[in-house]
Motif scaffolding. Structure first.
Motif, PDB file in Angstrom:
ATOM      1  N   MET A  66       0.868  -1.176   0.000  1.00 42.05           N
ATOM      2  CA  MET A  66       0.000   0.000   0.000  1.00 42.05           C
ATOM      3  C   MET A  66       0.903   1.224   0.000  1.00 42.05           C
ATOM      4  O   MET A  66       1.057   1.917   1.009  1.00 42.05           O
ATOM      5  N   ILE A  67       1.532   1.442  -1.148  1.00 40.88           N
ATOM      6  CA  ILE A  67       2.578   2.461  -1.255  1.00 40.88           C
ATOM      7  C   ILE A  67       2.469   3.206  -2.580  1.00 40.88           C
ATOM      8  O   ILE A  67       1.896   2.705  -3.553  1.00 40.88           O
ATOM      9  N   GLU A  68       3.047   4.415  -2.593  1.00 42.10           N
ATOM     10  CA  GLU A  68       3.228   5.118  -3.855  1.00 42.10           C
ATOM     11  C   GLU A  68       4.396   4.473  -4.611  1.00 42.10           C
ATOM     12  O   GLU A  68       5.291   3.893  -4.010  1.00 42.10           O
ATOM     13  N   ASP A  69       4.354   4.557  -5.894  1.00 39.83           N
ATOM     14  CA  ASP A  69       5.410   4.039  -6.771  1.00 39.83           C
ATOM     15  C   ASP A  69       5.688   2.543  -6.557  1.00 39.83           C
ATOM     16  O   ASP A  69       6.848   2.129  -6.406  1.00 39.83           O
ATOM     17  N   PRO A  70       4.646   1.697  -6.567  1.00 38.87           N
ATOM     18  CA  PRO A  70       4.890   0.262  -6.461  1.00 38.87           C
ATOM     19  C   PRO A  70       5.664  -0.285  -7.643  1.00 38.87           C
ATOM     20  O   PRO A  70       6.298  -1.341  -7.540  1.00 38.87           O
ATOM     21  N   ASP A  71       5.637   0.432  -8.751  1.00 37.30           N
ATOM     22  CA  ASP A  71       6.373  -0.030  -9.934  1.00 37.30           C
ATOM     23  C   ASP A  71       7.871  -0.088  -9.654  1.00 37.30           C
ATOM     24  O   ASP A  71       8.588  -0.920 -10.212  1.00 37.30           O
ATOM     25  N   ARG A  72       8.345   0.783  -8.787  1.00 39.02           N
ATOM     26  CA  ARG A  72       9.756   0.780  -8.421  1.00 39.02           C
ATOM     27  C   ARG A  72      10.064  -0.303  -7.389  1.00 39.02           C
ATOM     28  O   ARG A  72      11.082  -0.992  -7.473  1.00 39.02           O
ATOM     29  N   TRP A  73       9.193  -0.457  -6.392  1.00 39.22           N
ATOM     30  CA  TRP A  73       9.522  -1.278  -5.227  1.00 39.22           C
ATOM     31  C   TRP A  73       9.044  -2.728  -5.287  1.00 39.22           C
ATOM     32  O   TRP A  73       9.685  -3.612  -4.718  1.00 39.22           O
ATOM     33  N   ALA A  74       7.947  -2.981  -5.958  1.00 38.03           N
ATOM     34  CA  ALA A  74       7.369  -4.326  -5.933  1.00 38.03           C
ATOM     35  C   ALA A  74       8.328  -5.418  -6.407  1.00 38.03           C
ATOM     36  O   ALA A  74       8.432  -6.477  -5.763  1.00 38.03           O
ATOM     37  N   PRO A  75       9.052  -5.221  -7.507  1.00 39.53           N
ATOM     38  CA  PRO A  75       9.970  -6.290  -7.943  1.00 39.53           C
ATOM     39  C   PRO A  75      11.025  -6.634  -6.900  1.00 39.53           C
ATOM     40  O   PRO A  75      11.483  -7.788  -6.838  1.00 39.53           O
ATOM     41  N   LEU A  76      11.404  -5.668  -6.055  1.00 36.68           N
ATOM     42  CA  LEU A  76      12.413  -5.930  -5.034  1.00 36.68           C
ATOM     43  C   LEU A  76      11.903  -6.912  -3.980  1.00 36.68           C
ATOM     44  O   LEU A  76      12.666  -7.736  -3.477  1.00 36.68           O
ATOM     45  N   TYR A  77      10.625  -6.832  -3.661  1.00 38.05           N
ATOM     46  CA  TYR A  77      10.048  -7.778  -2.701  1.00 38.05           C
ATOM     47  C   TYR A  77      10.012  -9.184  -3.291  1.00 38.05           C
ATOM     48  O   TYR A  77      10.271 -10.170  -2.598  1.00 38.05           O
ATOM     49  N   ALA A  78       9.699  -9.270  -4.580  1.00 41.43           N
ATOM     50  CA  ALA A  78       9.699 -10.572  -5.246  1.00 41.43           C
ATOM     51  C   ALA A  78      11.111 -11.137  -5.327  1.00 41.43           C
ATOM     52  O   ALA A  78      11.343 -12.324  -5.075  1.00 41.43           O
ATOM     53  N   GLU A  79      12.065 -10.281  -5.673  1.00 41.76           N
ATOM     54  CA  GLU A  79      13.459 -10.719  -5.773  1.00 41.76           C
ATOM     55  C   GLU A  79      13.993 -11.180  -4.422  1.00 41.76           C
ATOM     56  O   GLU A  79      14.794 -12.126  -4.341  1.00 41.76           O
ATOM     57  N   LEU A  80      13.523 -10.559  -3.352  1.00 44.61           N
ATOM     58  CA  LEU A  80      13.959 -10.907  -2.007  1.00 44.61           C
ATOM     59  C   LEU A  80      13.483 -12.294  -1.592  1.00 44.61           C
ATOM     60  O   LEU A  80      14.132 -12.965  -0.787  1.00 44.61           O
ATOM     61  N   GLY A  81      12.329 -12.717  -2.151  1.00 40.32           N
ATOM     62  CA  GLY A  81      11.834 -14.046  -1.839  1.00 40.32           C
ATOM     63  C   GLY A  81      10.394 -14.123  -1.391  1.00 40.32           C
ATOM     64  O   GLY A  81       9.925 -15.201  -0.973  1.00 40.32           O
ATOM     65  N   ALA A  82       9.661 -13.016  -1.456  1.00 42.94           N
ATOM     66  CA  ALA A  82       8.237 -13.056  -1.117  1.00 42.94           C
ATOM     67  C   ALA A  82       7.514 -14.026  -2.043  1.00 42.94           C
ATOM     68  O   ALA A  82       7.818 -14.103  -3.235  1.00 42.94           O
ATOM     69  N   GLY A  83       6.554 -14.754  -1.500  1.00 38.81           N
ATOM     70  CA  GLY A  83       5.815 -15.720  -2.314  1.00 38.81           C
ATOM     71  C   GLY A  83       4.765 -15.084  -3.184  1.00 38.81           C
ATOM     72  O   GLY A  83       4.408 -15.601  -4.242  1.00 38.81           O
ATOM     73  N   SER A  84       4.239 -13.939  -2.726  1.00 40.46           N
ATOM     74  CA  SER A  84       3.213 -13.210  -3.470  1.00 40.46           C
ATOM     75  C   SER A  84       3.420 -11.727  -3.217  1.00 40.46           C
ATOM     76  O   SER A  84       3.716 -11.315  -2.089  1.00 40.46           O
ATOM     77  N   VAL A  85       3.286 -10.918  -4.263  1.00 39.70           N
ATOM     78  CA  VAL A  85       3.440  -9.471  -4.129  1.00 39.70           C
ATOM     79  C   VAL A  85       2.233  -8.802  -4.787  1.00 39.70           C
ATOM     80  O   VAL A  85       1.930  -9.046  -5.952  1.00 39.70           O
ATOM     81  N   THR A  86       1.571  -7.945  -4.008  1.00 46.03           N
ATOM     82  CA  THR A  86       0.358  -7.270  -4.468  1.00 46.03           C
ATOM     83  C   THR A  86       0.614  -5.786  -4.628  1.00 46.03           C
ATOM     84  O   THR A  86       1.131  -5.127  -3.719  1.00 46.03           O
ATOM     85  N   ILE A  87       0.228  -5.253  -5.783  1.00 43.32           N
ATOM     86  CA  ILE A  87       0.290  -3.815  -6.022  1.00 43.32           C
ATOM     87  C   ILE A  87      -1.126  -3.272  -6.164  1.00 43.32           C
ATOM     88  O   ILE A  87      -2.044  -4.000  -6.553  1.00 43.32           O
ATOM     89  N   HIS A  88      -1.307  -2.001  -5.845  1.00 41.14           N
ATOM     90  CA  HIS A  88      -2.620  -1.380  -5.983  1.00 41.14           C
ATOM     91  C   HIS A  88      -2.793  -0.781  -7.370  1.00 41.14           C
ATOM     92  O   HIS A  88      -1.922  -0.061  -7.862  1.00 41.14           O
ATOM     93  N   ALA A  89      -3.954  -1.065  -7.968  1.00 42.32           N
ATOM     94  CA  ALA A  89      -4.270  -0.499  -9.274  1.00 42.32           C
ATOM     95  C   ALA A  89      -4.277   1.022  -9.220  1.00 42.32           C
ATOM     96  O   ALA A  89      -3.896   1.695 -10.186  1.00 42.32           O
ATOM     97  N   ARG A  97       3.912  -4.093 -16.807  1.00 45.75           N
ATOM     98  CA  ARG A  97       5.356  -4.281 -16.651  1.00 45.75           C
ATOM     99  C   ARG A  97       5.693  -4.750 -15.239  1.00 45.75           C
ATOM    100  O   ARG A  97       6.486  -5.682 -15.053  1.00 45.75           O
ATOM    101  N   THR A  98       5.078  -4.117 -14.241  1.00 46.01           N
ATOM    102  CA  THR A  98       5.390  -4.450 -12.858  1.00 46.01           C
ATOM    103  C   THR A  98       4.943  -5.851 -12.503  1.00 46.01           C
ATOM    104  O   THR A  98       5.680  -6.613 -11.858  1.00 46.01           O
ATOM    105  N   LEU A  99       3.737  -6.227 -12.898  1.00 44.43           N
ATOM    106  CA  LEU A  99       3.239  -7.571 -12.618  1.00 44.43           C
ATOM    107  C   LEU A  99       4.114  -8.632 -13.285  1.00 44.43           C
ATOM    108  O   LEU A  99       4.402  -9.680 -12.703  1.00 44.43           O
ATOM    109  N   ARG A 100       4.570  -8.342 -14.482  1.00 43.28           N
ATOM    110  CA  ARG A 100       5.456  -9.294 -15.177  1.00 43.28           C
ATOM    111  C   ARG A 100       6.816  -9.389 -14.493  1.00 43.28           C
ATOM    112  O   ARG A 100       7.408 -10.470 -14.428  1.00 43.28           O
ATOM    113  N   GLN A 101       7.307  -8.275 -13.982  1.00 42.42           N
ATOM    114  CA  GLN A 101       8.576  -8.313 -13.250  1.00 42.42           C
ATOM    115  C   GLN A 101       8.439  -9.136 -11.972  1.00 42.42           C
ATOM    116  O   GLN A 101       9.340  -9.902 -11.617  1.00 42.42           O
ATOM    117  N   ILE A 102       7.326  -8.989 -11.279  1.00 42.94           N
ATOM    118  CA  ILE A 102       7.084  -9.788 -10.069  1.00 42.94           C
ATOM    119  C   ILE A 102       7.136 -11.267 -10.410  1.00 42.94           C
ATOM    120  O   ILE A 102       7.811 -12.064  -9.743  1.00 42.94           O
TER     121      ILE A 102
END
Length: 218
Positions: A66-89, A97-102
């Motif tokens: 629940m953050i601004e600019d999830p496009d920047r940060w979301a892939p980092l959570y996936a890369e770290l090892g999170a099993g699921s990463v949710t971004i807000h529409a 692009r962001t969902l594909r990076q995740i």
């Protein structure tokens, strides 16, 4: 699909997160609410705490950004090892692009919608997601009362997912208790985030099981 319960550590004791994670061994996920005090009026935790939790629990982490600019940060959570990463529409400027990076990092990609955001405009993104999260409270704080107005949207989402085909989970988050979970399940949800209903109980594991039974028998 089978009912899945994702206890939210937003309602846990932040000073004892490893112990609180261990208290729900029968959960399917551990839900981690990442808030930045910009997209929502609350500040919680971020990448360093998620990294520590990954070392402290065998439960897969369900990171809800629940953050601004999830496009920047979301892939980092996936890369770290999170099993699921949710971004807000409502926050993402480049959701495809962001969902594909995740997904490229092996995590499940999810899209969240606030209570007042219609689901139909996002039908075209179903092919990019593994889960659709429908907020059943306004995001930002735990312990809020469940919004029944979201139930018709859950039904619409279920119909869209079934028409699309494939296995896309529908998650609900906010005010999920033993009193409301059955209504969500009947409407078409299959993944349930519960904060106070789990971490407000003396026996966290028993609370998870009670929620699972209520949803499964709805």
């Amino acid at each position: 699909m089978a009912v899945q319960i994702s206890p939210s550590i937003l309602s846990a004791d932040f000073a004892r997160l490893a112990d609180e994670a261990a208290a729900v061994p029968n959960a399917d996920w551990l839900h981690v609410d990442v808030m930045d005090n910009h997209f929502v009026p609350n500040l919680t935790l971020g990448l360093p705490v998620v990294e520590a939790l990954l070392k402290a629990t065998s439960l897969p982490l369900d990171c809800h950004l629940m953050i601004e600019d999830p496009d920047r940060w979301a892939p980092l959570y996936a890369e770290l090892g999170a099993g699921s990463v949710t971004i807000h529409a409502e926050a993402s400027r480049a959701p495809v692009r962001t969902l594909r990076q995740i997904r490229s990092f092996g995590a499940r990609a999810a899209l969240a919608l606030n209570p007042g955001t219609a689901v139909e405009p996002y039908e075209g993104l179903l092919g990019e997601i593994d889960m659709l999260l429908l907020m059943t409270v306004e995001p930002g704080f735990g312990g809020q009362e469940f919004l029944d107005m979201v139930l018709p949207k859950i039904r619409i989402a279920r119909a869209l997912v079934e028409r699309y085909g494939g296995e896309i989970w529908i998650q609900v988050d906010g005010g999920v208790t033993t009193d409301t979970i059955a209504r969500c399940a009947e409407a078409g949800a299959d993944v349930f985030v519960a904060g106070s209903a789990v971490y407000g109980s003396a026996d966290r594991a028993a609370a998870v099981e009670e929620l699972r039974v209520k949803a499964a028998t709805a």
